[in-house]
Every structure is written in structure tokens, then in C-alpha cells.
Design a protein around this motif. Structure first.
Motif, mmCIF file in Angstrom:
data_model
loop_
_atom_site.group_PDB
_atom_site.id
_atom_site.type_symbol
_atom_site.label_atom_id
_atom_site.label_comp_id
_atom_site.label_asym_id
_atom_site.label_seq_id
_atom_site.Cartn_x
_atom_site.Cartn_y
_atom_site.Cartn_z
ATOM 1 N N UNK A 375 6.703 56.894 -13.837
ATOM 2 C CA UNK A 375 7.028 56.125 -12.626
ATOM 3 C C UNK A 375 5.889 55.173 -12.251
ATOM 4 N N UNK A 378 6.056 52.271 -14.510
ATOM 5 C CA UNK A 378 7.091 51.313 -14.094
ATOM 6 C C UNK A 378 6.613 50.468 -12.914
ATOM 7 N N UNK A 379 5.806 51.076 -12.033
ATOM 8 C CA UNK A 379 5.219 50.261 -10.960
ATOM 9 C C UNK A 379 4.325 49.180 -11.553
ATOM 10 N N UNK A 381 4.419 47.887 -14.620
ATOM 11 C CA UNK A 381 5.212 46.881 -15.329
ATOM 12 C C UNK A 381 5.859 45.914 -14.337
ATOM 13 N N UNK A 382 6.422 46.459 -13.264
ATOM 14 C CA UNK A 382 7.125 45.570 -12.330
ATOM 15 C C UNK A 382 6.149 44.736 -11.503
ATOM 16 N N UNK A 383 5.004 45.323 -11.120
ATOM 17 C CA UNK A 383 4.082 44.572 -10.257
ATOM 18 C C UNK A 383 3.221 43.593 -11.049
ATOM 19 N N UNK A 388 6.544 41.587 -9.191
ATOM 20 C CA UNK A 388 7.336 42.023 -8.036
ATOM 21 C C UNK A 388 6.368 42.604 -7.004
ATOM 22 N N UNK A 390 4.386 44.826 -4.148
ATOM 23 C CA UNK A 390 4.091 46.247 -3.971
ATOM 24 C C UNK A 390 4.923 46.810 -2.828
#
Lengths: 397, 360
Positions: A375, A378-379, A381-383, A388, A390
């Protein structure tokens, strides 16, 4: 795209093969993973002499002093794996502490710690996670209070691999309790023989104690055993976390697992027919094979990025998440194809592959959780990868 | 060793990207999908000016002599912009088939006419992958009869290159005895037809027909995978952009972990596909012993990841993703179309097993 190796690299590969052939009797078995194994240390000494361990580290600290060359590192890894011979000692001392000291340690710390770590004489453990500080590592509470020329450390660490065998620990402690959480941490090095340290093995679902809990009661650490400045420990630790994630999710391991499963499916039978004749199992095997290839080529792409001194970007960010998950699913397939034999465990009669599959299936779940959980990956990768925002901070009550 | 694209390959892909950004906007694609064929012709002319159709044709016949990797990079862009183009059948598969399946004269004539622009091929090899409903063509006394199903490239074809049993034949689209049935598929950006032939005069290719058909299928699989990859990449990009823009509970939905993790999952599964696609395309020309296997790997895996992204990116868009207003469904359907043609994931995985001696 050019997958040929130039003459220089072909010669280098031949050199590595030659070395492996000449020294094959000195190599310990692949399963010999003991941190105190004499055979491994003797092997490490040979590898250091020939530049197959600590290859790019400076000579003055016991390294080989070669210029970084991702392709040569890749060739060394490939040839050792092909010869089924173990590479140099790894572990958190070599993989995480040494790069950190090289970057941020004092000259005295480098002189004192790097060489014995490389030879395997000095074994390290990592004191980061705590019962209350896992994914939120910066919430750690183990305290270090300066009294005269010593820090006095109190608190508890968890998930500490090799703590029972380690000579030394690199440890995150809170030195500035009033500072914001990321700015109140310091990075200390101290001996595991220091009075006030208690190590308790932590038995996991695999039936082994791969980790420990470590308790500190008034542990006195000389104040100069700090890496970086007081309050800079978070920054120092982040330099090493990058190194840890690089260690997890190796595509070569997945490829070798896949080949082992294909072998089992061709060799073993049910109702007299090879397991490979089962179309459903076969379909699962090939589906995983495609993913293994994808990760292998992704790894080749990262090697090329590294040779060009470029960041791997998204291709690098996803390796831990995808690689660990893929290894776990491979173990799952191995167990499923073996049917009843899949449940055999430990040293049971009739067990396949020395019982590696159930252990891998369970331990890999640990790897999916540890070293930055799926998890948290994934934070990241997305941030960092997809830019994306926070999650907004919850206001403190 | 260098695993990556060359500067020339990056430039080629960028030039196609820039052209399509301008020429294949969603509004244009919609007009085409609603039945106005002008865009296909316009795109065809524009791509022709860029030299795109010549990329994969050998230099000896007046082409640019590049490989499957370059063709895949182009097709990735066509997928990314859901461009109504028959590049895969007309300038990928057909060229691959004509390279292998012809004698020298036929090669010069047919590839020459393709370069000249008066011939555009459609292709029919579905039955060589798997014949459903008893379809298939038979050759008798220089004429071909039977049904070729799901023939690709009908938007621009003047001729068809068809597998007929053990032979490979070319027919003129306007020849006597050709009956076309247009098919309505989920994907309105490409045209697929049934061809029913009755004693249609044909040019029987005098090369190695079987290897030629196999090469067409391998190249077609890689290019369909490239199309899905491009479409999936665009869907992920759109999902991330939408999530950053769309606000609920007084904050962008991109700040919710539930949404972020959907996007991270898409990125994590998609990124290794890029390397798989590059290698699979490269292998067709440079590692021929691995070409067929890698085509199966790329087609099956990218179809699976593509399907996952098609649904997940749609979900990230919430209700809007489901509407025609947003138009996301063009990409969704493109990926769905590619998945079924030239062998779905189960079929291509089965082929991969056979190629490795795991099955017969």
C-alpha cells in the motif's frame, strides 16, 4: 535496441566464467546463508580480491575501486546465477549501511566500519521499525537523551533480522522530542554487546524466527556514534531505504522459480499423466511466464537506464510491488499443481524442492508487507510517479 | 547492450504522435464512428505524407526498410489516439506476408503497387488461427471459394491477402464472385467484414505460404498488442487527469487512497508491458527463434492488462466514464476488439505452450 554485448563485455563475461570455473571448489553451497559461516567469509575474501564483491567501492575502504558499470554488474549476477554459485555476502550492513556511510559518514566512521563489514567480520542489524511505527516510520518513539558525552537509549525495535547474530546495529532514535516528527530523529551506530540490550526471537508463520524484537534499557552510546547531525536521521535513513527497495523483487529469482515449476509439471504426474497436460494449470503457468518475461525486460531496461546514469522512473518504482507479488503467485501455482503434496512442510518425507514452496509462499507475503508495504508502494507510485496529491493530514486533536 | 529506443525511433514515434494529436482528436474520431469515412482517407493521406505506410516495406521495393519495432511504435500511437487506420493489416501484416510468401516478381509487383499507393491490402487469416463455424477458403484451378471471416482492413482495402488452406492468395476487392458483409463490432474506429467468395480469380503467391501466414499472425499479434498498449496508456493518463480535476467531499478525488491505488495498480501493471512489447517487436526481426513465442506473450499479457485498465480507468471516471459524453468508451472498445482478434489470451497462451513443447 541492441542486445549484443561489445567485445569488452564479451571478454569480461569470459573472465567471470573463468573465475567461477577456477574457484568452483571454494564456493559455499547456495543454501549456506549463515552470517557466521566460515566458508562464506572465505568465499567473500576471494570475491573481494577479484572484484566480484564490493566492486565499485573505493579501495581505501576495502572495495575494488572499479568504475560503476551496470552492465558488468549485470554480467556478474548472470554468470553467478548460471553457475549456481553464490555471490558475495549481502545483508543490511553491506546493502544499506555501507552506502549510507559512504555518502554521509565521517572519515573515522568510514575507516572503522566499512572494511570489516565488507569482509563479513562485522555483522549489522537495522533498528528502524517499532511496534507503533511501521509504515509511519517517522512516528518512532525510541528515545536517546544526551547525558554528558553519551546518548542514553530507551525503547523497543521490531522486525530486526539477524539481531541475535549481529555485532552492531544502525538505529533510528528520537533525540529531539519537541521537534516535528521528521526533524527529531537521529541515526546512531552501536554495539549489540552494549549493556541494556535484550534480543527476543520473533517466530513467524513459516515456523522460523526470521526476525527479532530488540529492547533497549538505558543503553549508553558514545555521542560521536551518530551519522549526520542530530535531527537529521530521517534524511540519513531515507538514503538507505532506497537501497533496500532495490534489493526486493529481483526478476532473476522469478525466472528461476518459473523454470522450476515447469520442470515439476513435466516430471510429476496425476492419474499417470504429466501435470503439464492439465490445460488449466498450463494456462496459469504461461500467464505467469508472460509476467516474468515482462519483468525481466523491465529489468533490462533499468540496466540500460543505469548505464546511462538516468533514473528508471516508473519502470523502477514498480519493481518491488510487482516483483514480490509475482514471486508470491509463482509459489502459489507450485503448491496448487502439486495437489496433496503441496501441503508437505519443513522436513517431511516426500517433500519437493526441500520444502521451499510453502515457505516461499508464506515468506513472500512477509516481503509484500515488509520493506515498504504494497500500500505504501502504491502511494509512492501514485504520488511520485503519477503526481497525484497526498492524502490531506488529519488535524491533531 | 542497449535495451531501449534509438533516437530515430523516438523521433519517428514523436512525429506520428504530433500528427495524430492534431488529426485524430476525439471529435474527429466521433464523426468517423458515426459513418463519415472522410477521416480515414484524410488520415491515410497524412500518414502517407509522413512516410508511415512505407516504414515496414523493404528498401529494395521502395520502402524505408525498418522493422516490426518501428511498426509497433506507430501502431501504439494509433491506439493511443483511437485513430481509424488500417495500418496493422495494410502496412504491417500484409507487408510481412508478401515479404515471405511471394516469389521475386510478385514481391516487386505487389509491394511496388503498395508503395505507389494504388493498392491497399486487407488481410484475412482468421481461419489460420482458428476456424469457427466451418469457415475457410479453398483453392481450385486458380480460383478461390468459401468464407474468410473477420477480414481486417476493410476501411481502405482495394485488395485482400487471404490464407486459403495451405496457400496464400490475393484477390481484387471488385472481382466477380466477391460478396462482402459489413460487420458491426464494438469498435467503430475500425472496419471488419465477412468475405464470401465464389470462384474468385486470384493471384496465388508462389513463396512459402505457411511461414508467410505464420509471420502475418505473429506481426499482427505484436501490432494489436501495441495498439492496446497505446490505448491503455491513454486511458490511464485520462483517469489520472480526471481524478485530479474532479472534486468530491471538498477535495480532488485523486487525493483519496482508494482512487490513487487504482491508478497505481494500473501503472504498475502497464509499465512492464512497454518492455515486453519492445522486446516482442524487436525479436520478430532480430531473435527469430523467439519471435512466435514473444508475439504470444505480448498479445496475451497486454490483452489482460489492457482489459484491467479499460475497466479500472472507466471506474475512476465514475458515472462520467460510462457516458458517451466523455468518449472513454472508444478506448475501452478498441482494447476489447484487439483482445479477440488473431487469438484471445487463452488461445495465444495455448500457442505459447505448444511452441515450448508443453502441449501438442
Amino acid at each position: 535496441m541492441n542486445l549484443d554485448f561489445t567485445l569488452e563485455y564479451q571478454e569480461f563475461r569470459a573472465e567471470v566464467r573463468d573465475f567461477l570455473e577456477t574457484h568452483k571448489d571454494s564456493a559455499p553451497r547456495m543454501s549456506d546463508r549463515g552470517v557466521r559461516s566460515e566458508k562464506r567469509r572465505a568465499w567473500q575474501k576471494i570475491l573481494l580480491e577479484h572484484g566480484y564483491a564490493a566492486r565499485t567501492l573505493p579501495k581505501e575502504y576495502g572495495g575494488h575501486g572499479a568504475a560503476p558499470d551496470a552492465l558488468k554488474s549485470r554480467i556478474i549476477a548472470e554468470e553467478f546465477s548460471r553457475a549456481k554459485m553464490p555471490g558475495g555476502i549481502s545483508g543490511q550492513g553491506i546493502n544499506m549501511l555501507v552506502p549510507t556511510l559512504l555518502e554521509l559518514g565521517t572519515e573515522e566512521q568510514k575507516q572503522k566500519y566499512i572494511e570489516p563489514t565488507l569482509t563479513g567480520e562485522m555483522v549489522w542489524c537495522q533498528g528502524y521499525s517499532e511496534p507503533g511505527a511501521g509504515s509511519d516510520l517517522a512516528a518512532l518513539r525510541t528515545s536517546a537523551v544526551l547525558e554528558g558525552d553519551h546518548f542514553v537509549v530507551n525503547g523497543q525495535k521490531i522486525w530486526t533480522s539477524t539481531a541475535a547474530q549481529a555485532d552492531m546495529i544502525f538505529c533510528l532514535v528520537r533525540t529531539e522530542p519537541d521537534a516535528p516528527k521528521h526533524q527529531g530523529i537521529s541515526y546512531l551506530l552501536f554495539s549489540m554487546d552494549t549493556p541494556g540490550i535484550e534480543v527476543r526471537p520473533l517466530m513467524t508463520m513459516t515456523g522460523q524466527a526470521e526476525f527479532n524484537e530488540v529492547f533497549f534499557t538505558d543503553v549508553r552510546v558514545p555521542a560521536d556514534q551518530i551519522v549526520g547531525q542530530r535531527g537529521e536521521g530521517w534524511m540519513v535513513a531515507n538514503a538507505t531505504l532506497t537501497h533496500e527497495r532495490g534489493m526486493l523483487g529481483d526478476p532473476d529469482a522469478a525466472l528461476s522459480r518459473l523454470n522450476s515449476i515447469a520442470e515439476i509439471m513435466q516430471k510429476e504426474t496425476v492419474d499417470g499423466a504429466p501435470l503439464m497436460d492439465n490445460a488449466v494449470f498450463r494456462d496459469r503457468l504461461i500467464a505467469l511466464q508472460a509476467e516474468v518475461f515482462a519483468m525481466k525486460f523491465n529489468g533490462m531496461r533499468l540496466t540500460t537506464s543505469a548505464t546511462q546514469k538516468k533514473s528508471g522512473g516508473m519502470a523502477g518504482m514498480i519493481v518491488k510491488l510487482q516483483g514480490c507479488e509475482l514471486n508470491h503467485r509463482l509459489a502459489e501455482l507450485a503448491i496448487d499443481v502439486m495437489g496433496e503434496y503441496g501441503i508437505l512442510f519443513e522436513d517431511s518425507p516426500f517433500i519437493r524442492d526441500h520444502g521451499m514452496w510453502q515457505t516461499a509462499y508464506m515468506f513472500d507475503l512477509g516481503l509484500i508487507i515488509g520493506g515498504g508495504s504494497a500500500q505504501i508502494q502504491k502511494n509512492i507510485i501514485s504520488e511520485r510517479g503519477l503526481e497525484m496529491p497526498r492524502e490531506p493530514k488529519v488535524a491533531k486533536k | 547492450m542497449y535495451f531501449g529506443l534509438s533516437e530515430d525511433q523516438i523521433m519517428l514515434q514523436d512525429s506520428v504522435r504530433r500528427f495524430l494529436e492534431a488529426q485524430s482528436e476525439l471529435e474527429h474520431v466521433r464523426v468517423y464512428a458515426e459513418g463519415d469515412d472522410a477521416l480515414a482517407g484524410q488520415l491515410q493521406n497524412g500518414l502517407m505524407e509522413l512516410g508511415v505506410p512505407l516504414v515496414f516495406i523493404p528498401e529494395a521495393q521502395g520502402g524505408l526498410g525498418m522493422g516490426v519495432l518501428e511498426a509497433a511504435l506507430i501502431q501504439e500511437m494509433l491506439g493511443r489516439f483511437v485513430a481509424p487506420s488500417a495500418f496493422t493489416p495494410a502496412y504491417g501484416m500484409a507487408v510481412a506476408g508478401l515479404n515471405v510468401g511471394t516469389n521475386a516478381d510478385q514481391r516487386n509487383v505487389w509491394l511496388g503497387r503498395i508503395v505507389g499507393g494504388d493498392v491497399v491490402m486487407g488481410v484475412g487469416v482468421t481461419e489460420a488461427v482458428g476456424a469457427r463455424e466451418g469457415a475457410g477458403l479453398t483453392l481450385s484451378a486458380g480460383a478461390v471459394s468459401g468464407r474468410a471471416s473477420f477480414v481486417m482492413g476493410a476501411e481502405t482495402a482495394t485488395h485482400f491477402l487471404l490464407a486459403a488452406g495451405d496457400a496464400l492468395v490475393i484477390i481484387d476487392r471488385a472481382a466477380d464472385g466477391v460478396t462482402e458483409t459489413a460487420l458491426t463490432t464494438i469498435d467503430k474506429t475500425r472496419k471488419t467484414i465477412m468475405l464470401d467468395l465464389e470462384n474468385v480469380t486470384c493471384d496465388v503467391l508462389e513463396g512459402s505460404a505457411q511461414p508467410a501466414v505464420e509471420t502475418m499472425i505473429n506481426v499482427g499479434r505484436v501490432l494489436l498488442a501495441a495498439d492496446s498498449f497505446g490505448a491503455a496508456e491513454m486511458m490511464l493518463q485520462k483517469a489520472v487527469a480526471y481524478a485530479k480535476d474532479r472534486e468530491q467531499f471538498n477535495r480532488p478525488i485523486a487525493s483519496f487512497q482508494a482512487v490513487k491505488h487504482m491508478c497505481a495498480d494500473m501503472a504498475a501493471r502497464l509499465e512492464p508491458c512497454r518492455s515486453l512489447l519492445w522486446y516482442a517487436a524487436y525479436a520478430q526481426d532480430n531473435v527469430p527463434e523467439e519471435g512466435p513465442l514473444m508475439a504470444c506473450m505480448a498479445k496475451s499479457h497486454i490483452s489482460e492488462v489492457g482489459k484491467f485498465i479499460a475497466r479500472t480507468a472507466t471506474e475512476v471516471h465514475g458515472g462520467m466514464g460510462f457516458t458517451d459524453l466523455m468518449g472513454l468508451h472508444y478506448w475501452f472498445k478498441r482494447i476489447g476488439f484487439n483482445r479477440q482478434l488473431l487469438g484471445g489470451p487463452e488461445k495465444t497462451r495455448h500457442d505459447a505452450a505448444v511452441l515450448q513443447g508443453f502441449s501438442n
